[in-house]
Design an enzyme around this catalytic site. Sequence first.
Site, PDB file in Angstrom:
ATOM      1  N   LYS A  46       0.855  -1.092   0.083  1.00 48.85           N
ATOM      2  CA  LYS A  46       0.129   0.029  -0.067  1.00 48.85           C
ATOM      3  C   LYS A  46       0.941   1.288   0.025  1.00 48.85           C
ATOM      4  O   LYS A  46       0.730   2.267  -0.861  1.00 48.85           O
ATOM      5  CB  LYS A  46      -0.917   0.094   1.197  1.00 48.85           C
ATOM      6  CG  LYS A  46      -1.791  -1.414   1.437  1.00 48.85           C
ATOM      7  CD  LYS A  46      -2.841  -1.164   2.578  1.00 48.85           C
ATOM      8  CE  LYS A  46      -2.099  -1.204   3.981  1.00 48.85           C
ATOM      9  NZ  LYS A  46      -1.145  -2.474   4.366  1.00 48.85           N
ATOM     10  N   ARG A  86      -9.314   1.311   8.982  1.00 50.66           N
ATOM     11  CA  ARG A  86      -8.883   0.222   9.377  1.00 50.66           C
ATOM     12  C   ARG A  86      -9.970  -0.850  10.189  1.00 50.66           C
ATOM     13  O   ARG A  86      -9.631  -1.925  10.383  1.00 50.66           O
ATOM     14  CB  ARG A  86      -7.877   0.065  10.477  1.00 50.66           C
ATOM     15  CG  ARG A  86      -6.402  -0.043  10.577  1.00 50.66           C
ATOM     16  CD  ARG A  86      -5.809  -0.720   9.609  1.00 50.66           C
ATOM     17  NE  ARG A  86      -4.353  -1.295   9.932  1.00 50.66           N
ATOM     18  CZ  ARG A  86      -3.309  -0.696   9.464  1.00 50.66           C
ATOM     19  NH1 ARG A  86      -3.358   0.527   8.651  1.00 50.66           N
ATOM     20  NH2 ARG A  86      -2.066  -1.144   9.898  1.00 50.66           N
ATOM     21  N   ARG A 142      11.923  -5.366   4.338  1.00 51.26           N
ATOM     22  CA  ARG A 142      11.825  -3.815   4.096  1.00 51.26           C
ATOM     23  C   ARG A 142      12.664  -3.090   5.065  1.00 51.26           C
ATOM     24  O   ARG A 142      13.025  -3.341   6.006  1.00 51.26           O
ATOM     25  CB  ARG A 142      10.314  -3.660   4.500  1.00 51.26           C
ATOM     26  CG  ARG A 142      10.035  -2.143   4.730  1.00 51.26           C
ATOM     27  CD  ARG A 142       8.456  -1.658   4.630  1.00 51.26           C
ATOM     28  NE  ARG A 142       7.907  -2.266   5.731  1.00 51.26           N
ATOM     29  CZ  ARG A 142       6.581  -2.267   6.016  1.00 51.26           C
ATOM     30  NH1 ARG A 142       5.806  -1.729   5.236  1.00 51.26           N
ATOM     31  NH2 ARG A 142       6.044  -2.949   7.125  1.00 51.26           N
ATOM     32  N   ARG A 150      11.754  -1.199  10.578  1.00 53.76           N
ATOM     33  CA  ARG A 150      10.630  -0.863  11.584  1.00 53.76           C
ATOM     34  C   ARG A 150      10.566  -1.498  12.780  1.00 53.76           C
ATOM     35  O   ARG A 150      10.736  -2.725  12.599  1.00 53.76           O
ATOM     36  CB  ARG A 150       9.193  -0.692  10.916  1.00 53.76           C
ATOM     37  CG  ARG A 150       8.976   0.716  10.042  1.00 53.76           C
ATOM     38  CD  ARG A 150       7.723   0.603   9.157  1.00 53.76           C
ATOM     39  NE  ARG A 150       6.540  -0.085   9.874  1.00 53.76           N
ATOM     40  CZ  ARG A 150       5.473  -0.286   9.155  1.00 53.76           C
ATOM     41  NH1 ARG A 150       5.435   0.262   8.013  1.00 53.76           N
ATOM     42  NH2 ARG A 150       4.264  -0.762   9.911  1.00 53.76           N
ATOM     43  N   ARG A 206      -0.332  -8.622  13.567  1.00 50.59           N
ATOM     44  CA  ARG A 206      -0.902  -7.460  12.567  1.00 50.59           C
ATOM     45  C   ARG A 206      -1.593  -8.290  11.605  1.00 50.59           C
ATOM     46  O   ARG A 206      -2.838  -7.862  11.320  1.00 50.59           O
ATOM     47  CB  ARG A 206       0.279  -6.753  12.017  1.00 50.59           C
ATOM     48  CG  ARG A 206       0.948  -5.590  12.949  1.00 50.59           C
ATOM     49  CD  ARG A 206       2.316  -5.299  12.369  1.00 50.59           C
ATOM     50  NE  ARG A 206       2.379  -4.744  11.262  1.00 50.59           N
ATOM     51  CZ  ARG A 206       3.383  -4.616  10.564  1.00 50.59           C
ATOM     52  NH1 ARG A 206       4.654  -4.613  11.102  1.00 50.59           N
ATOM     53  NH2 ARG A 206       3.248  -3.887   9.485  1.00 50.59           N
TER      54      ARG A 206
HETATM   55  P1  AP5 Z   1       4.870  -1.460   1.778  1.00 52.93           P
HETATM   56  O1  AP5 Z   1       4.518  -0.642   0.517  1.00 52.93           O
HETATM   57  O2  AP5 Z   1       5.736  -1.021   2.729  1.00 52.93           O
HETATM   58  O3  AP5 Z   1       3.619  -2.286   2.373  1.00 52.93           O
HETATM   59  P2  AP5 Z   1       2.332  -1.706   3.085  1.00 52.93           P
HETATM   60  O4  AP5 Z   1       1.221  -2.490   2.700  1.00 52.93           O
HETATM   61  O5  AP5 Z   1       2.517  -0.351   3.146  1.00 52.93           O
HETATM   62  O6  AP5 Z   1       2.563  -2.310   4.520  1.00 52.93           O
HETATM   63  P3  AP5 Z   1       2.873  -1.943   6.123  1.00 52.93           P
HETATM   64  O7  AP5 Z   1       3.452  -2.914   6.865  1.00 52.93           O
HETATM   65  O8  AP5 Z   1       3.180  -0.319   6.002  1.00 52.93           O
HETATM   66  O9  AP5 Z   1       1.068  -2.041   6.297  1.00 52.93           O
HETATM   67  P4  AP5 Z   1       0.858  -1.817   7.618  1.00 52.93           P
HETATM   68  O10 AP5 Z   1      -0.893  -1.837   7.353  1.00 52.93           O
HETATM   69  O11 AP5 Z   1       0.931  -3.142   8.439  1.00 52.93           O
HETATM   70  O12 AP5 Z   1       1.336  -0.706   8.352  1.00 52.93           O
HETATM   71  P5  AP5 Z   1       0.912   0.912   8.912  1.00 52.93           P
HETATM   72  O13 AP5 Z   1       2.256   1.641   8.927  1.00 52.93           O
HETATM   73  O14 AP5 Z   1      -0.192   1.204   8.249  1.00 52.93           O
HETATM   74  O15 AP5 Z   1       5.697  -2.722   1.025  1.00 52.93           O
HETATM   75  C1  AP5 Z   1       6.167  -3.898   1.924  1.00 52.93           C
HETATM   76  C2  AP5 Z   1       7.689  -4.334   1.400  1.00 52.93           C
HETATM   77  O16 AP5 Z   1       7.387  -5.169   0.257  1.00 52.93           O
HETATM   78  C3  AP5 Z   1       8.459  -3.291   1.090  1.00 52.93           C
HETATM   79  O17 AP5 Z   1       9.921  -3.651   1.557  1.00 52.93           O
HETATM   80  C4  AP5 Z   1       8.260  -3.096  -0.431  1.00 52.93           C
HETATM   81  O18 AP5 Z   1       9.892  -2.554  -1.113  1.00 52.93           O
HETATM   82  C5  AP5 Z   1       8.093  -4.557  -1.101  1.00 52.93           C
HETATM   83  N1  AP5 Z   1       7.198  -4.434  -2.069  1.00 52.93           N
HETATM   84  C6  AP5 Z   1       6.058  -3.791  -2.183  1.00 52.93           C
HETATM   85  N2  AP5 Z   1       5.468  -4.124  -3.386  1.00 52.93           N
HETATM   86  C7  AP5 Z   1       6.154  -5.147  -3.990  1.00 52.93           C
HETATM   87  C8  AP5 Z   1       6.107  -6.014  -5.029  1.00 52.93           C
HETATM   88  N3  AP5 Z   1       4.835  -5.894  -6.132  1.00 52.93           N
HETATM   89  N4  AP5 Z   1       6.951  -6.946  -5.245  1.00 52.93           N
HETATM   90  C9  AP5 Z   1       7.805  -7.182  -4.359  1.00 52.93           C
HETATM   91  N5  AP5 Z   1       7.969  -6.342  -3.359  1.00 52.93           N
HETATM   92  C10 AP5 Z   1       7.225  -5.607  -2.930  1.00 52.93           C
HETATM   93  O19 AP5 Z   1       0.552   0.670  10.467  1.00 52.93           O
HETATM   94  C11 AP5 Z   1       1.305   0.127  11.252  1.00 52.93           C
HETATM   95  C12 AP5 Z   1       0.733   0.423  12.722  1.00 52.93           C
HETATM   96  O20 AP5 Z   1       0.073   1.848  13.204  1.00 52.93           O
HETATM   97  C13 AP5 Z   1      -0.356  -0.756  13.008  1.00 52.93           C
HETATM   98  O21 AP5 Z   1      -0.123  -1.895  13.290  1.00 52.93           O
HETATM   99  C14 AP5 Z   1      -1.394   0.149  13.897  1.00 52.93           C
HETATM  100  O22 AP5 Z   1      -0.890  -0.071  15.153  1.00 52.93           O
HETATM  101  C15 AP5 Z   1      -0.959   1.607  13.627  1.00 52.93           C
HETATM  102  N6  AP5 Z   1      -1.986   1.924  12.677  1.00 52.93           N
HETATM  103  C16 AP5 Z   1      -1.988   2.560  11.464  1.00 52.93           C
HETATM  104  N7  AP5 Z   1      -3.076   2.956  10.930  1.00 52.93           N
HETATM  105  C17 AP5 Z   1      -3.958   2.648  11.982  1.00 52.93           C
HETATM  106  C18 AP5 Z   1      -5.500   2.991  11.840  1.00 52.93           C
HETATM  107  N8  AP5 Z   1      -6.096   3.447  10.888  1.00 52.93           N
HETATM  108  N9  AP5 Z   1      -6.143   2.560  13.061  1.00 52.93           N
HETATM  109  C19 AP5 Z   1      -5.337   2.235  14.152  1.00 52.93           C
HETATM  110  N10 AP5 Z   1      -4.083   1.669  14.296  1.00 52.93           N
HETATM  111  C20 AP5 Z   1      -3.458   2.123  13.138  1.00 52.93           C
END
Ligand code: AP5
Length: 219
Positions: free
Chosen positions: A18, A93, A131, A164, A175
């Site tokens: 994402k 979420r 990552r 991270r 997660r």
């Molecule tokens: P990446 O693009 O970083 O993936 P992502 O889907 O953004 O993954 P996240 O881990 O950031 O999502 P998340 O939802 O768990 O974390 P968030 O920060 O939102 O890609 C991942 C890896 O794959 C990278 O290395 C990339 O290079 C590689 N890649 C990408 N596409 C590829 C492809 N096509 N082929 C090969 N490799 C590829 O949330 C973190 C925490 O914050 C949560 O656990 C929660 O505690 C809190 N939080 C965030 N939002 C909320 C909310 N709305 N409500 C409550 N708590 C929240």
Amino acid sequence: MAQTRTYVVLLGVPGAGKGTQAQLLQQATGLPQISTGDLFRYNLKHQTELGRLAKRYMDAGNLVPDQVTIQMVADRLEQPDCTRGALLDGFPRNLLQAAALERLVAPYGGVASAPLIQVEDEETIRRITGRRTCRLCGAVYHLTFNPPRSPARCDNDGGELYQRDDDHEETVRNRLFVYYKQTAPLIGYYFAKGLLHEIDGARSIEEVQQELLALVKQP
Ligand code: AP5
Ligand code: ZN
């Protein structure tokens, strides 16, 4: 009604891509990426009260309470760079957050589309554990799938790349559990509204980007 804006909700398991795709879409469309995870990490880095609160939940891989999350997004959507819309990455979420978003964007035509980037769990674990993120600009790399030109340094600005705190396998598994329990119901929610678009996220970053771009640029 006020002028229509383009709000895109990016759905997908942790590690689906994402953030990677939102950064590319931001460059291509000029719509700002709003990542709730990044906003919490920014607050953590600057040691705000919100950052300290969020850390307790993030370290365990649980969701930060809805009230603070929704207020943070409401404030962000009022910023001047959001007058054409926004790319929502990691929000909503759960169903309560989705209802809150609907109220926030209703005056501007509502959510335009909700692409779901689909990837198998084992692949997301491979993606997350490899990552690396830039401390300066937040650019996202992967040691194997999207490596930086020089190890441990960002291509854009030479910033240090870090792993991270919540990217260790045990936290990632929680997660994923939280995703299936609380976030997956959004798939049915947006499907019922005719806004869901399933995208095969197992392909290359470029291929996924082409499909998303075509979707976001649709009139
Ligand atoms: P990446 O693009 O970083 O993936 P992502 O889907 O953004 O993954 P996240 O881990 O950031 O999502 P998340 O939802 O768990 O974390 P968030 O920060 O939102 O890609 C991942 C890896 O794959 C990278 O290395 C990339 O290079 C590689 N890649 C990408 N596409 C590829 C492809 N096509 N082929 C090969 N490799 C590829 O949330 C973190 C925490 O914050 C949560 O656990 C929660 O505690 C809190 N939080 C965030 N939002 C909320 C909310 N709305 N409500 C409550 N708590 C929240
Ligand atoms: Zn950088």
